[in-house]
Scaffold this active site. Structure first.
Site, mmCIF file in Angstrom:
data_model
loop_
_atom_site.group_PDB
_atom_site.id
_atom_site.type_symbol
_atom_site.label_atom_id
_atom_site.label_comp_id
_atom_site.label_asym_id
_atom_site.label_seq_id
_atom_site.Cartn_x
_atom_site.Cartn_y
_atom_site.Cartn_z
ATOM 1 N N ILE A 93 75.176 -10.618 -125.625
ATOM 2 C CA ILE A 93 75.590 -11.457 -126.729
ATOM 3 C C ILE A 93 74.685 -12.635 -126.751
ATOM 4 O O ILE A 93 74.568 -13.584 -126.224
ATOM 5 C CB ILE A 93 76.967 -12.136 -126.468
ATOM 6 C CG1 ILE A 93 78.023 -10.995 -126.501
ATOM 7 C CG2 ILE A 93 77.245 -12.813 -127.759
ATOM 8 C CD1 ILE A 93 79.411 -11.608 -126.073
ATOM 9 N N PRO A 94 73.169 -12.367 -127.027
ATOM 10 C CA PRO A 94 72.070 -13.277 -127.164
ATOM 11 C C PRO A 94 72.671 -14.501 -127.817
ATOM 12 O O PRO A 94 73.190 -14.127 -128.953
ATOM 13 C CB PRO A 94 70.833 -12.651 -127.388
ATOM 14 C CG PRO A 94 71.256 -11.156 -127.329
ATOM 15 C CD PRO A 94 72.600 -11.169 -127.506
ATOM 16 N N HIS A 95 72.547 -15.681 -127.673
ATOM 17 C CA HIS A 95 72.912 -16.646 -128.420
ATOM 18 C C HIS A 95 72.018 -17.952 -128.158
ATOM 19 O O HIS A 95 71.433 -18.331 -127.166
ATOM 20 C CB HIS A 95 74.348 -17.269 -128.285
ATOM 21 C CG HIS A 95 74.741 -17.288 -126.782
ATOM 22 N ND1 HIS A 95 75.055 -16.583 -125.839
ATOM 23 C CD2 HIS A 95 75.147 -18.559 -126.367
ATOM 24 C CE1 HIS A 95 75.404 -16.958 -124.839
ATOM 25 N NE2 HIS A 95 75.374 -18.273 -125.039
ATOM 26 N N GLY A 96 72.184 -18.916 -129.319
ATOM 27 C CA GLY A 96 71.334 -20.102 -129.262
ATOM 28 C C GLY A 96 72.033 -21.154 -130.484
ATOM 29 O O GLY A 96 72.458 -20.691 -131.245
ATOM 30 N N LEU A 111 74.215 -14.400 -131.885
ATOM 31 C CA LEU A 111 74.889 -15.684 -132.244
ATOM 32 C C LEU A 111 74.046 -16.795 -132.322
ATOM 33 O O LEU A 111 73.667 -17.291 -131.404
ATOM 34 C CB LEU A 111 76.186 -15.855 -131.511
ATOM 35 C CG LEU A 111 77.032 -17.113 -131.897
ATOM 36 C CD1 LEU A 111 77.772 -16.831 -133.286
ATOM 37 C CD2 LEU A 111 78.432 -17.090 -130.843
#
Length: 156
Positions: free
Chosen positions: A65-68, A103
């Site tokens: 779940i890469p998110h920033g 996300l």
């Protein structure tokens, strides 16, 4: 409707993406957010890599779940990419990743951001659903699986 489905347009679900590394997957996501939502791809990839430097967003079982946080973003946005070949991701179980749920949240979104991440993690903890998301034919079917999923209702 679950929180992920609410921020995941069908056009943001891609399967059979030809990305052979974490960098390529992030660039692909950056391009998608740029084309679909007019967010500069460099902003997306820079924020994803900045978060990744704090620790891998790989959960295990072939998912991440890469998110920033994105300055100027008004509402959270999500994208799902399924890559053709599994890519190394420094996940806790050392399994390479094939399913990435990206996300992006507004810079100041703390509680909502955590609630969305928590719900995505809950969804991915369902082994049968997780495997179907990794193998189902077509982006529309993957989007439908996510849209139809219901989180456990809180008893509080």
């Amino acid at each position: 409707m679950n929180r992920l489905a609410a921020i995941l347009p069908a056009s943001n679900v891609l399967v059979d993406v030809d990305a052979t590394s974490k960098k390529r997957a992030f660039e692909h996501a950056g391009l998608l957010f740029e084309n679909q939502h007019a967010i500069a791809r460099a902003t997306v990839t820079d924020n994803l890599f900045a978060r990744e430097r704090l620790g891998s967003t790989g959960l295990g079982h072939g998912v991440a779940i890469p998110h920033g946080r994105i300055k100027g973003l008004k509402n959270p946005l999500a994208a799902v990419l399924r890559v053709q070949q599994a890519i190394p991701f420094d996940a806790p179980d050392d399994e390479p990743v094939t399913l990435l749920i990206f996300l992006l949240v507004p810079e100041a979104a703390t509680q909502r951001h955590l609630e969305i991440l928590s719900e995505i993690a809950e969804m991915l903890s369902d082994r049968e659903l997780r495997e179907r998301l990794k193998t189902e034919e077509g982006a529309a079917k993957v989007h439908e699986l996510i849209s139809n999923w219901e989180p456990l209702k809180s008893v509080a």
